[in-house]
Design a protein around this motif. Sequence first.
Motif, PDB file in Angstrom:
ATOM      1  N   GLY A   1       0.825  -1.205   0.000  1.00 32.40           N
ATOM      2  CA  GLY A   1       0.000   0.000   0.000  1.00 32.40           C
ATOM      3  C   GLY A   1       0.856   1.251   0.000  1.00 32.40           C
TER       4      GLY A   1
ATOM      5  N   ALA B   1       1.932  -1.772  -4.657  1.00 29.09           N
ATOM      6  CA  ALA B   1       0.769  -0.874  -4.693  1.00 29.09           C
ATOM      7  C   ALA B   1      -0.124  -1.233  -5.866  1.00 29.09           C
ATOM      8  CB  ALA B   1       1.252   0.569  -4.812  1.00 29.09           C
TER       9      ALA B   1
ATOM     10  N   GLU C   1      -2.890   0.618  -6.740  1.00 28.03           N
ATOM     11  CA  GLU C   1      -3.680   1.749  -7.232  1.00 28.03           C
ATOM     12  C   GLU C   1      -2.803   2.570  -8.175  1.00 28.03           C
ATOM     13  OE1 GLU C   1      -5.609   3.934  -3.990  1.00 28.03           O
ATOM     14  OE2 GLU C   1      -6.670   5.121  -5.474  1.00 28.03           O
TER      15      GLU C   1
ATOM     16  N   PRO D   1      -7.862  12.971   1.129  1.00 34.85           N
ATOM     17  CA  PRO D   1      -8.800  14.024   1.549  1.00 34.85           C
ATOM     18  C   PRO D   1      -9.034  15.093   0.478  1.00 34.85           C
ATOM     19  CG  PRO D   1      -7.289  13.534   3.341  1.00 34.85           C
ATOM     20  CD  PRO D   1      -6.791  12.779   2.127  1.00 34.85           C
TER      21      PRO D   1
ATOM     22  N   ARG E   1      -1.022  -6.441  -7.173  1.00 34.97           N
ATOM     23  CA  ARG E   1      -1.900  -6.670  -6.018  1.00 34.97           C
ATOM     24  C   ARG E   1      -1.348  -7.820  -5.192  1.00 34.97           C
ATOM     25  NH1 ARG E   1      -6.141  -5.062  -3.961  1.00 34.97           N
ATOM     26  NH2 ARG E   1      -7.536  -6.383  -2.769  1.00 34.97           N
ATOM     27  N   ALA E   2      -1.119  -7.578  -3.915  1.00 36.30           N
ATOM     28  CA  ALA E   2      -0.689  -8.651  -3.022  1.00 36.30           C
ATOM     29  C   ALA E   2      -1.901  -9.511  -2.708  1.00 36.30           C
ATOM     30  CB  ALA E   2      -0.102  -8.073  -1.748  1.00 36.30           C
TER      31      ALA E   2
ATOM     32  N   ALA F   1      -0.351  -1.983   4.941  1.00 35.89           N
ATOM     33  CA  ALA F   1      -0.899  -0.614   4.976  1.00 35.89           C
ATOM     34  C   ALA F   1      -1.964  -0.530   3.882  1.00 35.89           C
ATOM     35  CB  ALA F   1       0.205   0.411   4.768  1.00 35.89           C
ATOM     36  N   THR F   2      -2.956  -1.403   4.010  1.00 34.37           N
ATOM     37  CA  THR F   2      -3.933  -1.618   2.936  1.00 34.37           C
ATOM     38  C   THR F   2      -5.142  -0.687   3.003  1.00 34.37           C
ATOM     39  OG1 THR F   2      -4.888  -3.379   4.274  1.00 34.37           O
ATOM     40  CG2 THR F   2      -3.283  -4.046   2.613  1.00 34.37           C
TER      41      THR F   2
ATOM     42  N   SER G   1      -8.642   1.249   3.845  1.00 36.98           N
ATOM     43  CA  SER G   1     -10.042   0.885   4.132  1.00 36.98           C
ATOM     44  C   SER G   1     -10.765   0.483   2.851  1.00 36.98           C
ATOM     45  CB  SER G   1     -10.805   2.102   4.694  1.00 36.98           C
ATOM     46  OG  SER G   1     -10.388   2.436   5.971  1.00 36.98           O
TER      47      SER G   1
ATOM     48  N   PHE H   1     -17.394   6.149  -2.619  1.00 38.98           N
ATOM     49  CA  PHE H   1     -16.385   7.161  -2.973  1.00 38.98           C
ATOM     50  C   PHE H   1     -15.170   6.985  -2.090  1.00 38.98           C
ATOM     51  CE2 PHE H   1     -14.507  11.421  -2.961  1.00 38.98           C
ATOM     52  CZ  PHE H   1     -14.499  11.702  -4.324  1.00 38.98           C
ATOM     53  N   TYR H   2     -14.077   6.451  -2.654  1.00 33.87           N
ATOM     54  CA  TYR H   2     -12.866   6.245  -1.848  1.00 33.87           C
ATOM     55  C   TYR H   2     -11.587   6.614  -2.582  1.00 33.87           C
ATOM     56  CZ  TYR H   2      -9.709   4.197   1.546  1.00 33.87           C
ATOM     57  OH  TYR H   2      -8.721   4.040   2.488  1.00 33.87           O
TER      58      TYR H   2
ATOM     59  N   GLU I   1     -19.345  15.786   1.880  1.00 35.59           N
ATOM     60  CA  GLU I   1     -18.456  16.102   0.745  1.00 35.59           C
ATOM     61  C   GLU I   1     -19.165  15.802  -0.574  1.00 35.59           C
ATOM     62  OE1 GLU I   1     -14.611  14.278   0.720  1.00 35.59           O
ATOM     63  OE2 GLU I   1     -13.928  15.403   2.470  1.00 35.59           O
TER      64      GLU I   1
ATOM     65  N   ASP J   1      -5.320   2.961   8.343  1.00 36.44           N
ATOM     66  CA  ASP J   1      -6.738   2.601   8.484  1.00 36.44           C
ATOM     67  C   ASP J   1      -6.973   1.113   8.743  1.00 36.44           C
ATOM     68  OD1 ASP J   1      -7.234   5.237   7.744  1.00 36.44           O
ATOM     69  OD2 ASP J   1      -8.849   4.699   6.353  1.00 36.44           O
TER      70      ASP J   1
ATOM     71  N   GLN K   1      -8.864   6.292  11.630  1.00 39.99           N
ATOM     72  CA  GLN K   1      -8.987   6.417  10.169  1.00 39.99           C
ATOM     73  C   GLN K   1      -8.783   7.861   9.767  1.00 39.99           C
ATOM     74  OE1 GLN K   1     -12.789   4.593  10.464  1.00 39.99           O
ATOM     75  NE2 GLN K   1     -12.103   2.677   9.583  1.00 39.99           N
TER      76      GLN K   1
ATOM     77  N   TRP L   1      -5.820  10.925   8.297  1.00 43.26           N
ATOM     78  CA  TRP L   1      -4.623  11.156   7.507  1.00 43.26           C
ATOM     79  C   TRP L   1      -3.378  11.252   8.408  1.00 43.26           C
ATOM     80  CZ3 TRP L   1      -3.716  10.894   2.511  1.00 43.26           C
ATOM     81  CH2 TRP L   1      -2.551  11.475   2.019  1.00 43.26           C
ATOM     82  N   TYR L   2      -3.445  12.110   9.412  1.00 46.65           N
ATOM     83  CA  TYR L   2      -2.213  12.362  10.170  1.00 46.65           C
ATOM     84  C   TYR L   2      -1.850  11.185  11.077  1.00 46.65           C
ATOM     85  CZ  TYR L   2      -4.033  13.388  14.845  1.00 46.65           C
ATOM     86  OH  TYR L   2      -4.592  13.280  16.086  1.00 46.65           O
TER      87      TYR L   2
HETATM   88  C1  LIG Z   1     -13.134  10.950   0.466  1.00 48.16           C
HETATM   89  C2  LIG Z   1     -12.270  10.903   1.693  1.00 48.16           C
HETATM   90  C3  LIG Z   1     -12.008  12.064   2.400  1.00 48.16           C
HETATM   91  C4  LIG Z   1     -11.202  12.020   3.538  1.00 48.16           C
HETATM   92  N1  LIG Z   1     -10.951  13.172   4.213  1.00 48.16           N
HETATM   93  C5  LIG Z   1     -10.159  13.149   5.295  1.00 48.16           C
HETATM   94  C6  LIG Z   1      -9.832  14.344   5.996  1.00 48.16           C
HETATM   95  O1  LIG Z   1     -10.292  15.431   5.650  1.00 48.16           O
HETATM   96  N2  LIG Z   1      -8.985  14.265   7.065  1.00 48.16           N
HETATM   97  C7  LIG Z   1      -8.473  13.068   7.477  1.00 48.16           C
HETATM   98  O2  LIG Z   1      -7.710  13.033   8.458  1.00 48.16           O
HETATM   99  N3  LIG Z   1      -8.755  11.921   6.825  1.00 48.16           N
HETATM  100  C8  LIG Z   1      -9.579  11.932   5.762  1.00 48.16           C
HETATM  101  N4  LIG Z   1      -9.875  10.768   5.108  1.00 48.16           N
HETATM  102  C9  LIG Z   1      -9.324   9.524   5.622  1.00 48.16           C
HETATM  103  C10 LIG Z   1      -7.869   9.376   5.161  1.00 48.16           C
HETATM  104  O3  LIG Z   1      -7.788   9.647   3.793  1.00 48.16           O
HETATM  105  C11 LIG Z   1      -7.405   7.957   5.475  1.00 48.16           C
HETATM  106  O4  LIG Z   1      -7.432   7.797   6.880  1.00 48.16           O
HETATM  107  C12 LIG Z   1      -6.007   7.699   4.956  1.00 48.16           C
HETATM  108  O5  LIG Z   1      -5.907   7.936   3.573  1.00 48.16           O
HETATM  109  C13 LIG Z   1      -5.641   6.217   5.215  1.00 48.16           C
HETATM  110  O6  LIG Z   1      -4.345   6.012   4.744  1.00 48.16           O
HETATM  111  P1  LIG Z   1      -3.790   4.523   4.597  1.00 48.16           P
HETATM  112  O7  LIG Z   1      -2.398   4.684   4.083  1.00 48.16           O
HETATM  113  O8  LIG Z   1      -4.023   3.770   5.855  1.00 48.16           O
HETATM  114  O9  LIG Z   1      -4.726   3.838   3.506  1.00 48.16           O
HETATM  115  P2  LIG Z   1      -5.071   4.227   2.003  1.00 48.16           P
HETATM  116  O10 LIG Z   1      -4.914   5.674   1.762  1.00 48.16           O
HETATM  117  O11 LIG Z   1      -6.396   3.616   1.717  1.00 48.16           O
HETATM  118  O12 LIG Z   1      -3.956   3.483   1.162  1.00 48.16           O
HETATM  119  C14 LIG Z   1      -3.945   2.080   1.056  1.00 48.16           C
HETATM  120  C15 LIG Z   1      -3.461   1.716  -0.324  1.00 48.16           C
HETATM  121  O13 LIG Z   1      -3.167   0.309  -0.346  1.00 48.16           O
HETATM  122  C16 LIG Z   1      -3.633  -0.234  -1.557  1.00 48.16           C
HETATM  123  N5  LIG Z   1      -3.841  -1.674  -1.350  1.00 48.16           N
HETATM  124  C17 LIG Z   1      -4.789  -2.253  -0.580  1.00 48.16           C
HETATM  125  N6  LIG Z   1      -4.683  -3.593  -0.628  1.00 48.16           N
HETATM  126  C18 LIG Z   1      -3.645  -3.863  -1.457  1.00 48.16           C
HETATM  127  C19 LIG Z   1      -3.058  -5.066  -1.903  1.00 48.16           C
HETATM  128  N7  LIG Z   1      -3.526  -6.262  -1.511  1.00 48.16           N
HETATM  129  N8  LIG Z   1      -2.014  -4.999  -2.759  1.00 48.16           N
HETATM  130  C20 LIG Z   1      -1.511  -3.791  -3.172  1.00 48.16           C
HETATM  131  N9  LIG Z   1      -2.048  -2.610  -2.758  1.00 48.16           N
HETATM  132  C21 LIG Z   1      -3.096  -2.645  -1.915  1.00 48.16           C
HETATM  133  C22 LIG Z   1      -4.915   0.526  -1.815  1.00 48.16           C
HETATM  134  O14 LIG Z   1      -5.341   0.446  -3.159  1.00 48.16           O
HETATM  135  C23 LIG Z   1      -4.495   1.940  -1.414  1.00 48.16           C
HETATM  136  O15 LIG Z   1      -3.914   2.603  -2.494  1.00 48.16           O
HETATM  137  C24 LIG Z   1     -10.679  10.783   3.972  1.00 48.16           C
HETATM  138  C25 LIG Z   1     -10.940   9.615   3.254  1.00 48.16           C
HETATM  139  C26 LIG Z   1     -11.742   9.669   2.125  1.00 48.16           C
HETATM  140  C27 LIG Z   1     -12.004   8.392   1.371  1.00 48.16           C
END
Ligand SMILES: Cc1cc2nc3c(=O)[nH]c(=O)nc-3n(C[C@H](O)[C@H](O)[C@H](O)COP(=O)(O)OP(=O)(O)OC[C@H]3O[C@@H](n4cnc5c(N)ncnc54)[C@H](O)[C@@H]3O)c2cc1C
Length: 433
Positions: free
Chosen positions: A13, A38, A40, A48, A82-83, A109-110, A112, A130-131, A160, A279, A295, A297-298
Amino acid sequence: MPTPFPFRVLIVGNGVAGSSCALELRRLRPDAHITLVADETPHHYSRPALMYLYTGQLRPADIKPHADDLWTQQRIELVQNRAVGLDPTARLLHLADGPALPYDALLLATGSVSRRPACPGQDLTGVQTFYNLTDVVQMQQLTQGISRGVVAGGGLVGIELAEMLHSRRIATTLLIRDGHYWAGVLPPAEAALVAQQLVENKIDAHYHSEIAEILGDANGRVRAVRTTAGTELACQWVGLAVGVQPNLSLTAPGLATDQGYLVDNRLQTNLPGVFAAGDCAQLRTPGAGQVAIEQLWYTGRAQGQTVAHTIAGQASDYQRGPWFNSAKFFHLEYQTYGQAPAAPDGAGRTSAFWQHATGRHGLRLYFETDVPHKLLGVNALGLRLRHDICDAWLRAAAPLAQVLAEWPRAAFDPEFARQHHAALRASFAVWLD
Ligand SMILES: Cc1cc2nc3c(=O)[nH]c(=O)nc-3n(C[C@H](O)[C@H](O)[C@H](O)COP(=O)(O)OP(=O)(O)OC[C@H]3O[C@@H](n4cnc5c(N)ncnc54)[C@H](O)[C@@H]3O)c2cc1C
């Protein structure tokens, strides 16, 4: 952990958790072999900020925090794949295509996946969650030329989506399950300020209302939504924004999961050398005032960096400090700090709310009922507060009197803060000794 370096680190991820781990580990250990897997985009992007692509305020290049050649520059190998499975005994990560990758340390770090409500009609054309970037493109296509949309979900993503439709002058109904907006997080007074934004922006909010059924036409395209309140709403697009859940699609024999991948305070799973962050991770024993699944960003960035330190041989517990989150509800900015529950959550704690007569600014302070009324949390709407000052107040458990005396220092708009300082203090007067 295997020593000495170099050894092979796999990160699944490239969201904020995975990317932060990779970059921090490179900073700490120039000799590590780091591979990002990754599925995506090749680059990391700001989730966000996705809504602003649809509204036209940002271009795709604007939501990339790094240069395109960052991975090359940092000697981080990118495997776009994709893993699909993990063999913890052989320490191998299986991919959808190509040979399995060996690892000494591995980070899950996959992220949500979007939840779906239990209602018929979700497969109709015009219905979506919407993700990610694909969802933005899909929404652009599906809402082209339509006149009415329905959004299900009274949380951050729900509003949003409503704002996005509004930006294209698409008449929008927002279905909110509870009696007020974001009832699990916001007290009613704060939700009332958000409700005013919905009214001013002509969003037709239906409270105590969920989707019972999505109805289609003869071509398999959505034509209406029937709500749990029995109303039928004609529409050509439906946005499902009823929350997200940890993405646990990557599994391994013996890997402990609950709602998320279960981790200890060092974000280590029960499998040797396997970590989870962001997440998808669930803390086994969250500390006081902490939630098990964060869940944000920071917190995703902080968790990724914590894992990097442990892998680099500088193990430390994950400590995020006082909770913080921010958002924008149409024109109303929102910040929350510390423990700021929607309803009173225990003896010895209380809160008081000051609201400006226009209904465009509000401040709630949470504090202990006992003198000196130590600060526990803050909700600010229509007011931008300085993170460093609020954070310092909470870490020091500053008394209410000090917080009120210093309030203009915390506000980004000192003129507004000075003008309303007396009124604010008066709202809390009963607690000032
Ligand atoms: C529309 C939206 C608005 C948001 N707004 C806010 C905000 O204003 N403030 C805030 O704090 N948070 C916000 N969030 C939440 C925040 O974006 C998430 O908490 C954060 O992005 C999570 O990061 P992550 O790295 O854990 O996961 P992700 O950002 O989901 O990244 C995980 C990545 O892993 C990839 N992946 C998954 N499984 C596999 C696999 N098996 N093999 C290869 N790749 C894989 C996925 O495709 C993805 O690209 C928002 C979320 C959304 C959807």
